[in-house]
Design a protein around this motif. Structure first.
Motif, short mmCIF file in Angstrom:
data_model
loop_
_atom_site.label_atom_id
_atom_site.label_comp_id
_atom_site.label_asym_id
_atom_site.label_seq_id
_atom_site.Cartn_x
_atom_site.Cartn_y
_atom_site.Cartn_z
N ASP A 1 0.81 -1.21 0.00
CA ASP A 1 0.00 0.00 0.00
C ASP A 1 0.85 1.27 0.00
O ASP A 1 0.40 2.32 -0.46
CB ASP A 1 -0.94 0.02 1.21
N LYS B 1 1.38 2.03 -3.45
CA LYS B 1 0.12 2.61 -3.98
C LYS B 1 0.03 4.09 -3.66
O LYS B 1 -0.32 4.91 -4.53
CB LYS B 1 -1.06 1.86 -3.38
N THR C 1 2.45 6.06 -5.66
CA THR C 1 1.98 6.15 -7.05
C THR C 1 0.94 7.26 -7.19
O THR C 1 0.95 8.00 -8.19
CB THR C 1 1.36 4.80 -7.48
#
Length: 433
Positions: free
Chosen positions: A230, A233, A236
């Protein structure tokens, strides 16, 4: 009067009895004391001060003369985009080339159109006054959620902030916009909205790069609370925001955009420095001095990671895992974020007067994270305010500012978590489970 009437009277108090009850419950000396000193009642005082701040900002705009510093330059820089120029190296104003990321361009381009190409200064001032109220609301919510500060600190946060009001409604600096975004992101993080929080945090970075000073602690928070998958994530999301906002400029001149908007090697002018006035100018601009500050920054981050953040964020992650919402849980995330930013400011290559907004509202929280007496905490706040309101800066104001910064760092360090405190937290969690 019949016995029945007497019973009815007992069940239904008279208006006089109701008022007497309300007086003793809400106007008593004990309750007033709670309103002043108990952090749980912070929100009540916060509402009062927010209402007062609306009036104060209107009075400032009406009565105090606007001071032009960077607004015209901002308008000139975004006017180039309005005219179809997407090459970042070609965007300039009276103060020099555009050196802020793309988020700044879009926000001030909007202000450019709303304020009739930047000519309606009064409208811009009222918009920044609204922005200031939003920032205070976000800061007050963090304080209320953490139950860290006593309500009387609102007096010092709101009533001693002459320069902060000036930065917002008399100067219209982009630092104000960036800090609103970052406090919004912190509110989202403590509410568990990590994805949206990352997006808003990246928007803050897109307005001004100083927001990256929060990044070391935020990265650790991602890793400890969300895990590696995560974390990738969230990173990103942050990167995608930067690419999406910068895309038109990247397509036109990618090297120029990256070099101009994220230039970490930019040299500041010695005449504007607030924190290094006691140094000779040749040392201030020396690259070895800059490198030494960067090394010191990294060392302080590593030190506080080992002594504070590892334990804070580990315990915060454990509390999140069991679904426990406590005052302590909120503090375990807020302090690393505020401290990460503060460390960066302490060893900054230069601080200008508008940079005060970068950490002004976090200073009370940091001082209340030490074991200093209340008198000493307020003294440090007062001295910092004195330093930032000394214009132009002097050797003594710069030196005193560093002394205050080092005192805060030392105070937080000495109040580091111990095995005994960690054990107490474990016992509390065991009782909850």
């Amino acid at each position: 009067m019949s016995p029945v009437d007497k019973n009815v009277r007992r069940k239904h108090p008279t208006m006089s009895e109701k008022l007497n009850h309300l007086y003793h419950e809400y106007v008593s000396r004990d309750f007033i004391t709670e309103l002043i000193f108990n952090p749980r009642y912070f929100w009540i005082s916060a509402i009062v001060f927010l209402a007062a701040e609306i009036i104060v900002n209107i009075v400032i705009i009406q009565k105090v003369k606007y001071t032009e510093i960077d607004w015209v330059a901002y308008m000139q820089e975004v006017e180039g985009v309005a005219n179809g120029t997407w090459d970042y190296t070609q965007l300039r104003g009276d103060t020099g080339p555009l050196v802020y990321p793309a988020g700044f361009v879009y926000i001030y381009l909007g202000l450019y159109h709303i304020t009739s190409r930047g000519t309606n200064i009064s409208l811009a001032q009222y918009m920044f006054a609204a922005l200031y109220i939003i920032l205070l609301t976000l800061v007050f919510r963090i304080c209320h959620k953490s139950k860290k500060l006593p309500p009387y600190m609102l007096i010092f946060i709101c009533c001693t902030s002459y320069r902060i009001h000036s930065i917002f409604v008399l100067r219209l600096f982009n630092d104000c916009v960036a800090m609103v975004f970052v406090y919004a992101a912190i509110n989202l993080f403590i509410d568990g909205c990590w994805g949206i929080g990352s997006l808003v945090y990246s928007l803050a970075v897109s307005v001004k790069m100083n927001i990256l000073l929060f990044a070391p602690a935020l990265l650790l928070a991602y890793l400890y609370c969300l895990g590696l998958k995560d974390t990738v994530k969230q990173l990103t999301i942050c990167a995608a925001v930067q690419v999406a906002l910068g895309l038109p400029f990247l397509l036109e001149n990618p090297v120029g955009y990256i070099k101009m908007s994220f230039d970490v090697g930019r040299v500041f002018l010695f005449k504007w420095t607030v924190n290094w006035r006691f140094l000779p100018e040749e040392i201030f601009v020396n690259k070895l001095f800059h490198l030494a500050l960067l090394v010191l920054h990294a060392m302080l981050i590593l030190l506080f990671t080992k002594t504070h953040w590892n334990r804070y964020l580990t315990n915060y992650a454990k509390l999140l895992t069991v679904g426990v919402e406590t005052d302590m849980a909120c503090q375990l995330l807020i302090l690393p974020l505020f401290l990460s930013n503060f460390i960066g400011i302490t060893v900054s290559r230069s601080l200008h007067y508008q940079f005060y907004i970068w950490y002004y509202h976090t200073l009370p929280y940091l001082l209340w994270s030490t074991r200093f007496s209340v008198v000493f905490r307020l003294l440090v706040l007062g001295l910092i305010e004195l330093c930032w309101n000394t214009y132009p800066s002097t050797w003594w104001s710069s030196g005193l500012l560093h002394c205050c910064h080092l005192a805060i760092l030392a105070g937080v360090f000495m109040n580091r978590p111990t095995d005994q405190r960690t054990q107490q937290l474990k016992k509390a969690m065991e009782k909850i489970n």
